[in-house]
Design an enzyme around this catalytic site. Structure first.
Site, mmCIF file in Angstrom:
data_model
loop_
_atom_site.group_PDB
_atom_site.id
_atom_site.type_symbol
_atom_site.label_atom_id
_atom_site.label_comp_id
_atom_site.label_asym_id
_atom_site.label_seq_id
_atom_site.Cartn_x
_atom_site.Cartn_y
_atom_site.Cartn_z
ATOM 1 N N LYS A 53 0.837 -1.205 0.000
ATOM 2 C CA LYS A 53 0.000 0.000 0.000
ATOM 3 C C LYS A 53 0.871 1.254 0.000
ATOM 4 C CE LYS A 53 -3.799 -2.437 2.207
ATOM 5 N NZ LYS A 53 -4.506 -2.805 3.438
ATOM 6 N N GLN A 97 -4.413 -1.508 9.741
ATOM 7 C CA GLN A 97 -4.359 -2.821 9.094
ATOM 8 C C GLN A 97 -4.930 -3.889 10.029
ATOM 9 O OE1 GLN A 97 -3.235 -3.448 5.814
ATOM 10 N NE2 GLN A 97 -4.138 -5.445 6.232
ATOM 11 N N ASP A 120 -10.972 2.699 4.388
ATOM 12 C CA ASP A 120 -11.331 1.286 4.226
ATOM 13 C C ASP A 120 -12.844 1.116 4.064
ATOM 14 O OD1 ASP A 120 -9.264 -0.549 4.064
ATOM 15 O OD2 ASP A 120 -8.947 -0.637 6.238
#
Ligand code: NDP
Length: 288
Positions: A53, A97, A120
Site C-alpha cells: 500500500k 491494518q 477502508d
C-alpha cells in the site's frame, strides 16, 4: 476458455488516472492527499499488505505516514493515536491494518476513526450509507470487484449474482453494491444448503470464502463471470504459492470470464484504497 480479467492492468490504468488527478490537486489547490497507515504487531501477511500500500502511495504522489506499533499495544494507546490522526487536518485517510492483536476490539478501532477519513469504508456510518444507496467511502475489495464486473459486462441489471461469503469487509458490501446495480443477489455462507446448485444459478459468481480452491469448476454456470476474492497461501509440490477460493483451472473451462489469483482482485483493492484516499482528501477540502 474464459477471458482472464487482468486486475493488474486495470489497477494500473486506474492508478495512472489518479496520479494525474493528484498532480492537478497539487498544482491547482496545493493539496497532497495523505494517508496514515497503522500496523499493530508483526503479522507477516499484514506487513506485506502495508508495504504494498505504501509503495503504491509513493508511485502516485500520495503522502503516506506509517505508524508501527508493538504487539503489546493496548486499545487505549491505539485509540489515542487514532484520535490524534482524526484531529490532524493534514491527514486525509486513516487505515488500521486488520487483524489487530486480540487485546484490541476491531469494531472499537474501526468506529473510532473519523468516518470522513475511513478509507477502508468499514465505519458504521459508511456501512449505513452504502446500505441505503448513498455511498460515501466504500470498502476497497468490493469496489474494485464491481469496477471489473462493470468493465467486463457493462450494465449488470437483471443478472443473478451469487456472493459466497457474508463478512462485513467483503461479502456484505459486495452484495449491497450488486443490489444497487440491479442484480438479483443471493448471499451464501457456511450454512447454505446445496451450495453447488446455488452457485450454478449465478451469472456473476463472487467467491469470498477463505478456503483454497473451494468453488469447484462444475459449480460455475457456463459463460458466468467469476470474481475470486480469496487469497490463500498453500504448499504445493514443495513450493509456497497463492491460490484463490475457486479451482481456477477447472472454472476457467466453463466461465465466460474469471479473475486470476494473484493478479485479479488484489491489485484492484490497493488501487481502490488510493481512489478512496483521493476522494476523502477532495471531500475534506470541499472539492466534490
Ligand atoms: P471471513 O473469514 O471473514 O468470511 C468468510 C465467509 O465465508 C464467511 O461468511 C463464511 O460463512 C463463509 N464460508 C466459510 N466456509 C464456508 C463454506 N464451507 N461454505 C460456504 N461459505 C463458507 O473472510 P473474508 O471475507 O475476510 O475474506 C474472504 C477471502 O478473501 C479470504 O481468502 C481473504 O484472504 C480474501 N481477501 C482478499 C482481499 C483482496 O484484496 N483480494 C481482501 C480481503 C479478503 P459464515 O459467515 O457462515 O461463517
Amino acid at each position: 476458455m474464459a477471458t482472464i480479467i487482468d486486475g493488474k492492468a486495470f489497477a494500473n490504468t486506474l492508478c495512472e488516472k489518479l496520479a494525474q488527478e493528484i498532480k492537478q490537486l497539487q498544482t491547482e489547490h496545493s493539496l497532497t492527499p495523505c494517508i496514515a497507515v497503522v500496523l499493530v504487531g508483526e503479522d507477516p501477511a499484514s506487513q506485506v499488505y502495508v508495504r504494498n500500500k505504501v509503495k503504491r502511495c509513493e508511485e502516485l504522489g500520495i503522502e503516506s505516514r506509517e505508524y508501527r506499533l508493538s504487539n503489546a499495544t493496548s486499545q487505549t494507546e491505539l485509540l489515542e493515536l487514532i484520535n490524534d490522526l482524526n484531529n490532524d487536518a493534514s491527514v486525509n485517510g486513516i487505515l488500521v491494518q486488520l487483524p489487530v492483536p486480540e487485546q484490541i476490539d476491531d469494531a472499537a478501532v474501526i468506529n473510532a476513526i473519523s468516518s470522513a477519513k475511513d478509507v477502508d469504508g468499514f465505519h458504521i456510518e459508511n456501512v449505513g450509507a452504502l446500505s441505503i444507496g448513498e455511498n460515501q467511502l466504500v470498502p476497497c475489495t468490493p469496489l474494485g470487484s464491481l469496477m471489473m464486473l462493470q468493465d467486463q459486462l457493462g450494465d449488470l441489471s437483471g443478472m443473478h449474482a451469487v456472493v459466497v461469503g457474508r463478512s462485513n469487509i467483503v461479502g456484505k458490501p459486495m452484495a449491497n453494491l450488486l443490489l444497487q446495480n440491479n442484480c438479483t443477489v443471493t448471499i451464501a455462507h457456511s450454512k447454505t444448503r446445496n451450495l453447488d446448485e446455488v452457485c450454478r444459478q449465478a451469472d456473476i459468481l463472487v467467491a469470498a470464502v477463505g478456503r483454497p480452491r473451494f468453488i469447484q469448476g462444475d459449480w460455475v454456470k457456463p459463460g458466468a463471470t467469476v470474481i475470486d476474492v480469496g487469497i490463500n497461501r498453500i504448499e504445493e509440490a514443495g513450493k509456497s504459492r497463492l491460490v484463490g477460493d475457486v479451482d481456477f483451472a477447472a472454472a476457467e473451462e466453463r466461465a465466460g470470464a474469471i479473475t486470476p489469483v494473484p493478479g485479479g482482485v488484489g491489485p484492484m483493492t490497493i488501487a481502490c484504497l488510493m481512489h478512496n484516499t483521493v476522494r476523502a482528501a477532495k471531500q475534506q477540502h470541499g472539492l466534490m
